[in-house]
Design a protein around this motif. Structure first.
Motif, PDB file in Angstrom:
ATOM      1  N   SER A  99       0.813  -1.196   0.113  1.00 14.08           N
ATOM      2  CA  SER A  99      -0.114  -0.089  -0.171  1.00 14.08           C
ATOM      3  C   SER A  99       0.754   1.392  -0.014  1.00 14.08           C
ATOM      4  O   SER A  99       0.530   2.129   0.852  1.00 14.08           O
ATOM      5  CB  SER A  99      -0.905   0.103   1.107  1.00 14.08           C
ATOM      6  OG  SER A  99      -1.891  -1.086   1.298  1.00 14.08           O
ATOM      7  N   GLY A 100       1.921   1.228  -0.908  1.00 18.27           N
ATOM      8  CA  GLY A 100       2.733   2.514  -0.921  1.00 18.27           C
ATOM      9  C   GLY A 100       4.120   2.147  -0.365  1.00 18.27           C
ATOM     10  O   GLY A 100       5.203   2.957  -0.801  1.00 18.27           O
ATOM     11  N   SER A 128       5.427   4.029  -5.914  1.00 22.78           N
ATOM     12  CA  SER A 128       4.515   5.137  -5.135  1.00 22.78           C
ATOM     13  C   SER A 128       5.693   6.100  -4.620  1.00 22.78           C
ATOM     14  O   SER A 128       5.613   7.347  -4.571  1.00 22.78           O
ATOM     15  CB  SER A 128       3.585   4.537  -4.246  1.00 22.78           C
ATOM     16  OG  SER A 128       2.801   3.575  -4.974  1.00 22.78           O
ATOM     17  N   GLN A 158       1.907   6.816   1.046  1.00 23.64           N
ATOM     18  CA  GLN A 158       0.601   6.187   1.621  1.00 23.64           C
ATOM     19  C   GLN A 158      -0.618   7.025   1.077  1.00 23.64           C
ATOM     20  O   GLN A 158      -1.574   6.433   0.971  1.00 23.64           O
ATOM     21  CB  GLN A 158       0.678   6.181   3.231  1.00 23.64           C
ATOM     22  CG  GLN A 158       1.821   5.045   3.433  1.00 23.64           C
ATOM     23  CD  GLN A 158       2.290   5.124   4.812  1.00 23.64           C
ATOM     24  OE1 GLN A 158       2.086   6.266   5.467  1.00 23.64           O
ATOM     25  NE2 GLN A 158       2.614   4.263   5.502  1.00 23.64           N
ATOM     26  N   GLU A 161      -1.527   6.542  -2.371  1.00 18.96           N
ATOM     27  CA  GLU A 161      -2.157   4.858  -2.523  1.00 18.96           C
ATOM     28  C   GLU A 161      -3.642   5.028  -1.910  1.00 18.96           C
ATOM     29  O   GLU A 161      -4.427   4.318  -2.311  1.00 18.96           O
ATOM     30  CB  GLU A 161      -1.312   3.922  -1.543  1.00 18.96           C
ATOM     31  CG  GLU A 161      -0.016   3.673  -2.248  1.00 18.96           C
ATOM     32  CD  GLU A 161      -0.074   2.271  -3.072  1.00 18.96           C
ATOM     33  OE1 GLU A 161      -1.201   1.656  -3.507  1.00 18.96           O
ATOM     34  OE2 GLU A 161       0.910   1.990  -3.959  1.00 18.96           O
ATOM     35  N   LYS A 166      -4.256   1.723  -8.479  1.00 23.24           N
ATOM     36  CA  LYS A 166      -2.716   1.257  -8.721  1.00 23.24           C
ATOM     37  C   LYS A 166      -2.606   1.692 -10.193  1.00 23.24           C
ATOM     38  O   LYS A 166      -1.307   1.903 -10.885  1.00 23.24           O
ATOM     39  CB  LYS A 166      -2.605  -0.346  -8.775  1.00 23.24           C
ATOM     40  CG  LYS A 166      -2.480  -0.832  -7.385  1.00 23.24           C
ATOM     41  CD  LYS A 166      -1.149  -0.531  -6.652  1.00 23.24           C
ATOM     42  CE  LYS A 166      -1.048  -0.965  -5.168  1.00 23.24           C
ATOM     43  NZ  LYS A 166       0.240  -0.778  -4.811  1.00 23.24           N
TER      44      LYS A 166
END
Length: 749
Positions: A99-100, A128, A158, A161, A166
């Protein structure tokens, strides 16, 4: 023993707890903007790509752009699946799982980057996090820079995300990342290196472009094809390792040659050096505006429209003249180099000195690599050793040319070199020996302080005993007789010029030199008379503008107006009252003499060979041993200066082909010949010189040369041919002091 272990575990636990508290506290201090603002989710949603600023000529032609990021955005649908696979396999294998932040890589980053301060440890940032860095950049916090910036990127990643899918993240990343050569985004990269759309890329082409991301110069497929192939192999193997390709497919693709269809529109810009000059000037203007008005204009981001003084047609004609003339002269110089063992040895010595500076061994310098080579037919790739490439570079003839308005200082033409992409160094500001282009400054000084155009100067051979018996000679090796000041200047005679120098106060000469705004310091040596002082094309153009503008000095400039994208004018050039640096009479006399230099002196080929008819004064210049060739041509509406020579003064023509009249004059002559074919330009730049009054004509009414009379010959027989420069200077000083005393007595009476 057990007690010691318990004590150790206790302290270790406390230490660990303190570390955790410290890291947590540090994380939240960064998140709460203690170390400067961190992009919020709203900032990220509002994120927009920067816009290029446009540069226009005075005749409304777009000649270039300024930008931080040269990009054309693309969409996720246009991204080939194999491009995504290549990127993920190489840059972030667990991209679709985290998630990042990739927790497995975090520990390595913490140890290497944060604790050990190793900025090259790499490998820990996810796509990311890299996107966060691309979007926000990095700031300097001293020894805390790495941990603060890394933490900010984690927080922003974060947040990215949390608001983007994505697919959106991949699209944003590929639209913002740098692919070298000041291009940003996959679409611009595909067009630059393969001349195609992103959606049309093949697997191996996608792998090549992803390979650039690791080091966008070292793995540039155009500049370093061997390095690029090596990196492409790594990418394709990674794709096989993660199941995006079969091993058979990757092995087959690895064997394919690197095929580019390189398409650099910016490199084809024939005004590259001028655009770089405008960028510098525009930043200075905007800095002043921003300071005065509390604004934040940025030429690289804000889509400004910059109107310049450049005339696109005149610039085009000058470019054509460069190609037509220098391509021929380069061939002639190459032949001379091939037939001269002395010049070859000089070039070899220069190359070996460069290798030592670069710390490259002679053995390594013999290894061949694919490199980009300049030819007048265009940039070409060839397999060549480092040493051979240096030998090629050594013998290149470099040149610069500028044209400006002597009344305003507006720059009309600006060629700072033979190819801006390959040779960004601006020849307009290179300091080289002036040669005979210095002579009008000496003669102007003499006229300014009392000499007359029809005063005569000896042309007899002289030897200066206190300067290693130096004996100046004329280009035609003739001696005897006398030249008037105007005759000596328009025929560029050296011996009379040295005599004039020894009759002129150095203080007075230095005063005029400084008034004309030259930067280098003059040395009081007799060779100065023949132009051993250094100056740039820019300085010479500014100085000769004072002749063309009848004694008034201007400052060259390039920008007339700057507007916002919406058309609001934020800057407009204001004319400044020219400063008087010479008497008008002095300037008119120099102009008349140098018109004669074109009509019947050293610049006659401009009339006879090139058939240029417009009003023109001018001066050629040839440095010792033909190291540099100069020409200045001007009238009241245009001043043009050109210079040609190799980088090293040790390499040069060994014949008249290297003279100012042969090497530099044709660049201006050809440009003016084109100009005269365009009636609009001809009308703009063909202003007549002011007519002389009857008294002014009388002051110039004398023969250029007169033979010695019988009485002169008798005097010459008894005159010492050997003299001392120091004694001559003492005589000048005594003469000046006597003149001052007589003046003081007259004032008292």
């Amino acid at each position: 023993m057990k007690t010691k272990l318990i004590k150790f575990l206790k302290y270790a636990s406390i230490l660990l707890l303190l570390v955790v508290i410290g890291i947590t506290g540090f994380y939240f201090s960064v998140k709460n903007n203690v170390f400067g603002p961190v992009y919020t989710t709203q900032d990220l949603l509002n994120y927009k790509n920067e816009t290029a600023s446009i540069i226009k000529s005075e005749d409304d032609v777009i000649i270039g752009k300024f930008f931080n990021k040269n990009r054309t955005n693309t969409t996720y649908k246009e991204l080939p699946k194999h491009l995504i696979n290549a990127l993920v396999a190489t840059e972030d294998a667990r991209f679709f799982e985290h998630s990042g932040v990739d927790s497995r890589s975090m520990f390595r980053v913490f140890i290497k980057s944060i604790l050990l301060g190793n900025k090259r440890s790499g490998g820990g940032s996810t796509i990311s996090q890299q996107l966060a860095k691309n979007m926000t950049g990095r700031s300097e916090y001293g020894f805390m820079s790495m941990p603060v910036n890394k933490t900010k990127e984690i927080i922003i990643a974060q947040r990215i995300e949390s608001i983007y899918s994505k697919e959106d993240i991949l699209t944003l990343y590929l639209n913002t990342v740098s692919f070298g050569e000041n291009i940003y985004g996959i679409e611009s990269a595909a067009l630059r290196y393969f001349n195609k759309k992103t959606k049309d890329l093949t697997v191996e082409e996608s792998a090549t472009l992803v390979g650039i991301l690791k080091a966008n110069t070292y793995y540039n497929p155009h500049l370093n094809p061997d390095h690029s192939l090596s990196r492409r192999r790594v990418i394709l193997n990674q794709m096989a390792n993660y199941g995006y390709l079969t091993r058979k497919e990757s092995d087959s693709l690895i064997k394919l040659p690197l095929k580019l269809n390189y398409n650099n529109l910016k490199s084809n810009n024939k005004s590259g050096h001028f655009i770089a000059f405008v960028e510098k000037e525009s930043k200075q203007i905007l800095d002043s505006l921003n300071t005065a008005n509390n604004t934040a204009y940025d030429v690289l981001k804000d889509g400004l429209v910059i109107t310049t003084t450049l005339n696109s047609k005149l610039q085009e004609h000058a470019n054509t003249s460069f190609y037509e003339h220098l391509s021929i002269m380069q061939e002639l110089f190459d032949k001379q180099m091939a037939n001269s063992r002395t010049l070859q040895n000089q070039s070899n010595n220069i190359a070996e000195q460069h290798l030592k500076k670069m710390k490259i061994s002679l053995d390594s310098a013999q290894i061949k690599h694919k490199q980009t080579i300049f030819k007048w037919s265009g940039l070409e790739q060839d397999s060549i050793s480092v040493k051979d490439s240096l030998l090629l570079e050594n013998k290149l003839l470099h040149a610069g040319l500028i044209a400006l308005s002597p009344k305003t200082g507006a720059i009309k033409t600006y060629l700072g070199g033979i190819n801006h992409q390959r040779y960004a160094y601006d020849q307009i500001f290179a300091q080289r020996q002036l040669a005979s282009t210095f002579k009008p400054i000496l003669y102007a000084t003499a006229l300014e302080y009392g000499k007359q155009p029809c005063d005569y100067l000896d042309n007899d051979k002289i030897t200066l005993s206190d300067y290693k018996n130096w004996s100046p000679t004329n280009a035609d090796n003739t001696f005897g007789g006398k030249y008037s000041l105007q005759g000596a200047l328009l025929n560029s005679k050296n011996v009379p010029t040295v005599n004039l120098f020894m009759q002129t106060s150095f203080v007075q000469l230095d005063t005029i030199w400084n008034r004309l705004q030259f930067n280098s310091k003059l040395e009081n040596k007799p060779s100065l008379a023949l132009g051993t002082a250094n100056a740039s094309i820019y300085e010479v153009a500014r100085a000769y503008s004072s002749f063309a503008n009848y004694g008034k000095s201007v400052t060259p400039y390039a920008i007339t107006k700057i507007e916002t994208a919406k058309g609001e004018i934020i800057y407009e050039h204001k004319e400044v009252e020219p400063k008087t640096v010479l008497n008008e009479t002095t300037a008119k006399q120099i102009n008349e003499i140098l018109q004669n230099a074109i009509n019947r002196g050293t610049g006659t080929s401009l009339r006879t060979k090139y058939q240029v008819t417009m009003p023109l004064a001018g001066k050629t210049g040839t440095s010792q041993d033909y190291t540099d060739a100069w020409f200045v041509g001007y009238n009241p509406s245009l001043v043009m200066v050109s210079r040609v020579g190799c980088d090293s003064p040790k390499l040069h023509f060994t014949s008249g082909l290297g003279a100012g009249s042969s090497l530099a004059l044709p660049l201006i002559a050809r440009t003016l010949r084109f100009l005269e074919q365009d009636q609009t330009l001809k009308k703009l730049y063909s202003e007549q010189f002011l007519e002389l009054t009857e008294n002014e004509e009388l002051l110039l009414a004398c023969e250029d040369f007169k033979e010695d009379t019988g009485f002169d010959k008798i005097l010459d027989f008894f005159k010492k041919k050997e003299t001392s420069f120091e004694k001559q200077q003492e005589r000048i000083q005594r003469k000046a002091e006597r003149k001052e005393r007589r003046k003081a007595r007259r004032d008292n009476d």
